[in-house]
Structures are given as C-alpha cells and as structure tokens.
Design an enzyme around this catalytic site. Structure first.
Site, mmCIF file in Angstrom:
data_model
loop_
_atom_site.group_PDB
_atom_site.id
_atom_site.type_symbol
_atom_site.label_atom_id
_atom_site.label_comp_id
_atom_site.label_asym_id
_atom_site.label_seq_id
_atom_site.Cartn_x
_atom_site.Cartn_y
_atom_site.Cartn_z
ATOM 1 N N GLU A 1 -2.919 8.435 8.238
ATOM 2 C CA GLU A 1 -1.469 8.283 8.101
ATOM 3 C C GLU A 1 -0.745 9.140 9.156
ATOM 4 O O GLU A 1 0.317 8.765 9.636
ATOM 5 C CB GLU A 1 -1.050 8.694 6.683
ATOM 6 C CG GLU A 1 0.341 8.279 6.291
ATOM 7 C CD GLU A 1 0.546 6.772 6.037
ATOM 8 O OE1 GLU A 1 -0.418 6.042 5.749
ATOM 9 O OE2 GLU A 1 1.704 6.322 6.155
ATOM 10 N N HIS B 1 -7.011 2.640 4.208
ATOM 11 C CA HIS B 1 -6.746 3.510 5.366
ATOM 12 C C HIS B 1 -8.011 3.689 6.212
ATOM 13 O O HIS B 1 -7.937 3.900 7.414
ATOM 14 C CB HIS B 1 -6.253 4.888 4.914
ATOM 15 C CG HIS B 1 -4.784 4.935 4.585
ATOM 16 N ND1 HIS B 1 -4.260 4.429 3.428
ATOM 17 C CD2 HIS B 1 -3.721 5.420 5.284
ATOM 18 C CE1 HIS B 1 -2.956 4.620 3.409
ATOM 19 N NE2 HIS B 1 -2.592 5.215 4.531
ATOM 20 N N CYS C 1 -11.097 2.386 0.649
ATOM 21 C CA CYS C 1 -9.695 2.772 0.835
ATOM 22 C C CYS C 1 -9.264 2.068 2.108
ATOM 23 O O CYS C 1 -9.967 2.146 3.134
ATOM 24 C CB CYS C 1 -9.557 4.278 0.989
ATOM 25 S SG CYS C 1 -7.906 4.784 1.521
ATOM 26 N N CYS D 1 -4.637 -1.971 -1.441
ATOM 27 C CA CYS D 1 -4.881 -0.555 -1.702
ATOM 28 C C CYS D 1 -5.870 -0.473 -2.859
ATOM 29 O O CYS D 1 -5.647 -1.089 -3.913
ATOM 30 C CB CYS D 1 -3.546 0.081 -2.096
ATOM 31 S SG CYS D 1 -3.695 1.751 -2.715
ATOM 32 N N ASP E 1 0.886 -1.178 0.000
ATOM 33 C CA ASP E 1 0.000 0.000 0.000
ATOM 34 C C ASP E 1 0.922 1.226 0.000
ATOM 35 O O ASP E 1 2.141 1.089 0.111
ATOM 36 C CB ASP E 1 -0.888 -0.015 1.260
ATOM 37 C CG ASP E 1 -1.820 1.187 1.337
ATOM 38 O OD1 ASP E 1 -2.383 1.570 0.298
ATOM 39 O OD2 ASP E 1 -1.987 1.758 2.429
ATOM 40 N N SER E 2 0.317 2.402 -0.074
ATOM 41 C CA SER E 2 1.122 3.635 -0.042
ATOM 42 C C SER E 2 1.669 3.919 1.352
ATOM 43 O O SER E 2 2.570 4.727 1.515
ATOM 44 C CB SER E 2 0.241 4.813 -0.455
ATOM 45 O OG SER E 2 -0.837 4.916 0.465
HETATM 46 N N1 DGL Z 1 -4.874 2.908 1.155
HETATM 47 C C1 DGL Z 1 -5.028 3.334 -0.169
HETATM 48 C C2 DGL Z 1 -6.308 2.963 -0.834
HETATM 49 O O1 DGL Z 1 -6.881 1.939 -0.462
HETATM 50 C C3 DGL Z 1 -4.289 4.537 -0.682
HETATM 51 C C4 DGL Z 1 -4.471 5.832 0.018
HETATM 52 C C5 DGL Z 1 -3.541 6.875 -0.605
HETATM 53 O O2 DGL Z 1 -2.330 6.670 -0.595
HETATM 54 O O3 DGL Z 1 -4.063 7.878 -1.129
HETATM 55 O O4 DGL Z 1 -6.770 3.603 -1.742
#
Ligand code: DGL
Length: 258
Positions: free
Chosen positions: A148, A182, A180, A74, A11-12
């Site tokens: 984050e 996150h 997402c 992600c 993931d990011s």
């Molecule tokens: N966790 C990610 C997602 O599911 C990426 C969030 C990001 O880096 O913008 O989209």
C-alpha cells in the site's frame, strides 16, 4: 438492476486492483466500479465484529447505486461472506473458496503454505476448504503495508519478505496461496524466494465463475467496451499517487464519504 448495470468490486486499498486488472481484460464489455476503502485500511487487523459493519456499508452503497454483482476483491472481507449474504440481496463473488479449490487441485504432496492477514487466518476459512491437506498459515500483515505504501524491490523489502518466508522453507511445500490480494503485487519477489513452489494468486480465482454467472443469468453487458470508475473513501490525492506507483491505468477517480 439489469445487464447494463455495473459490477461492484472492493478492497481496503489497492490490493483488489489486481483483481480488477484481470477482470477488465477478461470481461472488457463490462462496466466496473471499484471502491478502495482507504478510510478503514487495513482490513486485516480489524476485529471480526468491526469488519462486519465496515464491509456491510460498502455492500449497502453498491446496492443503492444498483450494481449487478459484487466482487469481494479481498480475502479479509471474503471471510465475512456469510454475514454479507444475510444482509444483502446482490450476488456476491468472494475469493477464498475458489482460491482454496484451485490450491487443492494444484498440490501433489498436500503441503500448502498460506500467506494472509491476521483476520483471514483467524477466520479459519481456508482451513475449512482445505481440510484434507497440511496447511501452513503465515500472518503477513506487514506485506500489506509494504504494497500500500508503494514498495520498492530494495534490499530492505526483500529482507522483510524473506525473513517471513524463512519459517516456511523447511515445510516441504509444493504450493503457496497468496491469500491477500495485495500480495499479487509481490508475486515475482515471492516466487523468486520460494522456487519449486507453485504460487496460487487469489486475485485470479473468480474470473470464470463470474463470467459463467453473467452468461447463465442473461447479465452480459451487450456493449463492446466497458467503463471503469475508481472510488476511494479517503484522500483522493494519495490514492492517485499510489495508482501511479503501481503503474495503474488512471481511470476516472472519485472520493466519497461512506
Ligand atoms: N487485500 C486484502 C486481503 O485480500 C486486505 C488487506 C488489508 O487491508 O489488511 O486480505
């Protein structure tokens, strides 16, 4: 690559750790290598072209170290599954399609809200898998930064989340997709603010598919207890701080240049 090879997951940032946490419990015998691509965080605000080269380089790295599958933990990166499939040989587990399928099985009144990044929403992939429902997408990149940066459940956080969600409140939704990874960390806050709505968490969507795939391809690791390594592409110290904030088990953490 064989049954003893690790499973790659990325993931990011810390969002995909919500997927990893479920996987470690569900497949305790497997080894996992998790990449938090902090160099290119956030993914959700990258252009469609930029994100292709960003995610491809993670895929190439995983192939170089010989993982047996890659979990795209992600949604934003999962929107590039077709592109990745053209460039990689490894079996990929993206999360948008299984999440959409779960939402479709859940909704009764066919009004579904989608909370996701700009990139995920603009990719229209959820729309593709949810053609037969009224989909109400809401761009929530601010939530990504909140998570984050180690959000607290204080009044400011609640205000930001509530003011985003207010636009969905009169839509008669019975289901909301946390599109997402996150947002998994905001599950309790979001479900308190949106009572009477079933929340579908994209972090849970691939567990069964991955388990079935490993079984049917004789790729189940025969060991009893697997290992987890965490890799960040930037600033190990700040990554460890984030892990502490979300009370993540601190496994072996490395920083690499990718
Ligand atoms: N966790 C990610 C997602 O599911 C990426 C969030 C990001 O880096 O913008 O989209």
């Amino acid at each position: 690559m064989n049954e003893k090879s690790p499973i790659g997951i990325f993931d990011s940032g810390i969002g995909g750790l919500s997927v990893l946490n479920h996987l470690v419990k569900y497949l305790p015998n497997e080894d996992f290598i998790y990449i938090a691509d902090n160099t290119y965080f956030p993914y959700g605000l990258k252009s469609s072209n930029e994100i292709e080269s960003i995610v491809a380089r993670i895929g190439y790295y995983f192939e170089e170290i010989g993982v047996k599958t890659i979990v795209i933990a992600c949604n934003s990166a999962s929107s590039k599954t077709n592109f990745l499939e053209k460039h990689l040989h490894t079996k990929l587990f993206p999360i948008i399609e299984p999440t959409a399928k779960k939402a479709l099985l859940t909704t009764k009144n066919k009004n579904i809200g989608l909370l996701a990044t700009k990139l995920t929403i603009e990719s229209k992939l959820y729309d593709k898998y949810l053609k037969e429902v009224n989909l109400f997408p809401l761009i929530c990149d601010k939530f990504v930064t909140l998570v984050e940066n180690g959000f607290n459940s204080d009044s400011n956080t609640l205000k930001i989340i509530d003011s985003h969600l207010s636009t969905l409140k009169n839509k008669n939704l019975d289901t909301i997709i946390l599109g997402c990874t996150h947002f998994s960390f905001l599950f309790d806050i979001i479900s308190n603010l949106m009572s009477d709505v079933t929340i579908i968490d994209s972090s849970l969507s691939i567990l069964d598919d991955l388990k079935d795939y490993l079984k049917s391809n004789n790729l189940v690791n025969p060991q009893v207890k697997g290992d987890v390594s965490l890799i960040t592409t930037k600033d190990k110290k700040s990554f460890i701080n984030k892990l502490e904030k979300i009370k993540m088990n601190i496994y072996d953490v490395k920083e690499i240049n990718l």
